[in-house]
Design an enzyme around this catalytic site. Sequence first.
Site, mmCIF file in Angstrom:
data_model
loop_
_atom_site.group_PDB
_atom_site.id
_atom_site.type_symbol
_atom_site.label_atom_id
_atom_site.label_comp_id
_atom_site.label_asym_id
_atom_site.label_seq_id
_atom_site.Cartn_x
_atom_site.Cartn_y
_atom_site.Cartn_z
ATOM 1 C CB SER A 19 1.277 36.693 68.467
ATOM 2 O OG SER A 19 0.295 37.349 67.730
ATOM 3 C CE1 TYR A 66 0.344 31.654 66.304
ATOM 4 C CE2 TYR A 66 -0.969 33.670 66.271
ATOM 5 C CZ TYR A 66 0.256 33.040 66.202
ATOM 6 O OH TYR A 66 1.402 33.776 66.029
ATOM 7 C CE LYS A 80 3.187 31.932 68.656
ATOM 8 N NZ LYS A 80 4.565 31.517 68.487
#
Length: 348
Positions: A134, A158, A162
Amino acid sequence: MRVLLTGGAGYIGSHTALLLLQRGFDVIIYDSFLNSSSKVINSIEFYLNSKQINYKLKTIVGDIRNKDCLDKVFKDSINEANPIKSVIHFAGLKSVSQSVDNPLQYWDVNVCGTKNLLEVMSLNNCFSLVFSSSATVYGPSELVPIKENSSCRPENPYGNTKLTVETILNDLFLSKSNVWSISILRYFNPVSAHPSGLIGEDPRGIPDNLFPYITQVAIGRINTLNVYGDDWNTRDGSGIRDYIHIIDLAEGHIAALNYLKSNKFTYEIINLGSNNGYSVFEIINEFHRITGYKVNYKVVKRRSGDISISIADISKANKLLGWSPTRNLKDMCLDGLNWQIKNPNGYC
Ligand code: NAD
Ligand code: UD1
């Protein structure tokens, strides 16, 4: 060629699965259905049947943290003399706010789940992987458009998960030369839906993201859009993002798969975006102009964790994969609204 799509029933996975099946790939969807509906599989099949396309699709309900279940999928394919040649790893949790509230769950699914998958792939001699990363990994960036070699400073759990998976994949790639072929795709802002209106984005509850929020306000499911701040350092004070049509994004995955097939033993990080930035106010106005649907809004304070501007430099995707998006904001608005009108309550 047989491809495993973890999280293949989700928003990005389902659109990619449909395109892969249309192009003759043999697809296995492996999904826990934690954040998706089994009806998406019916919609994919309905579309392919309506176009009289022959396809090979298997769906397996399973969690990526369940190693035995994952291993069985690979072993069964080997026993069928049709081994999995490549994996596109979509499965994961993606809400920034939930990751702040429950970081351990995010580390468990996104990082431990991926570690399981990599171990099972190794055991079964499958070494080709496309990973869903992302633009969140960049964090606030002074320089736009953002290149892949820009510094990464994710600002939430989050994003940390990643970036950690990217690091694990790099370590793995470096540990054994001539084994792994890895493509890490850093998505910017995927939006909209398949033009048929059969598959699209179906967030649970109130959407976090701008586009599904706008289409739900447009059809009257939600009253008013909250614009998170008009005091950003941008041309009109609202946040600027790089929106990419979901079908262009799905095409990017096929390009990445094909790249790995003809360029073995690589590790590449590639941005997928449109290289265009639109502000929130521009999106609201353009949506109205293009569709005729007015979006009621009010300006509220900034959302925690937001950044002012994010735009992708996509020259690497263009050079390496021969990919660039072909759909514009008009397509994004029309296809997104079409899906929302045909499915006012999503897959329910
Ligand atoms: P999604 O939630 O629609 O799809 C993810 C799928 O994974 C769902 O079908 C869910 O049921 C499944 N899943 C979740 N946990 C699982 C587990 N433990 N085992 C098996 N399946 C599991 O999300 P999406 O928008 O399609 O995103 C796909 C990937 O792309 C995610 O990894 C996400 O972090 C990443 N990503 C998404 C965006 C975006 O804006 N949508 C942007 C950047 C990156
Ligand atoms: C968000 C996530 C990001 C994730 C991406 C795609 C946060 C802080 N960031 O990014 O990690 O990769 O989604 O899933 O959650 N906006 C409004 N009102 C709304 C919703 C959004 O004004 O109701 C604004 C936002 O402030 C932003 C723009 O619209 O300026 C786009 O927001 P969104 O669609 O949530 O995407 P990102 O903020 O880029």
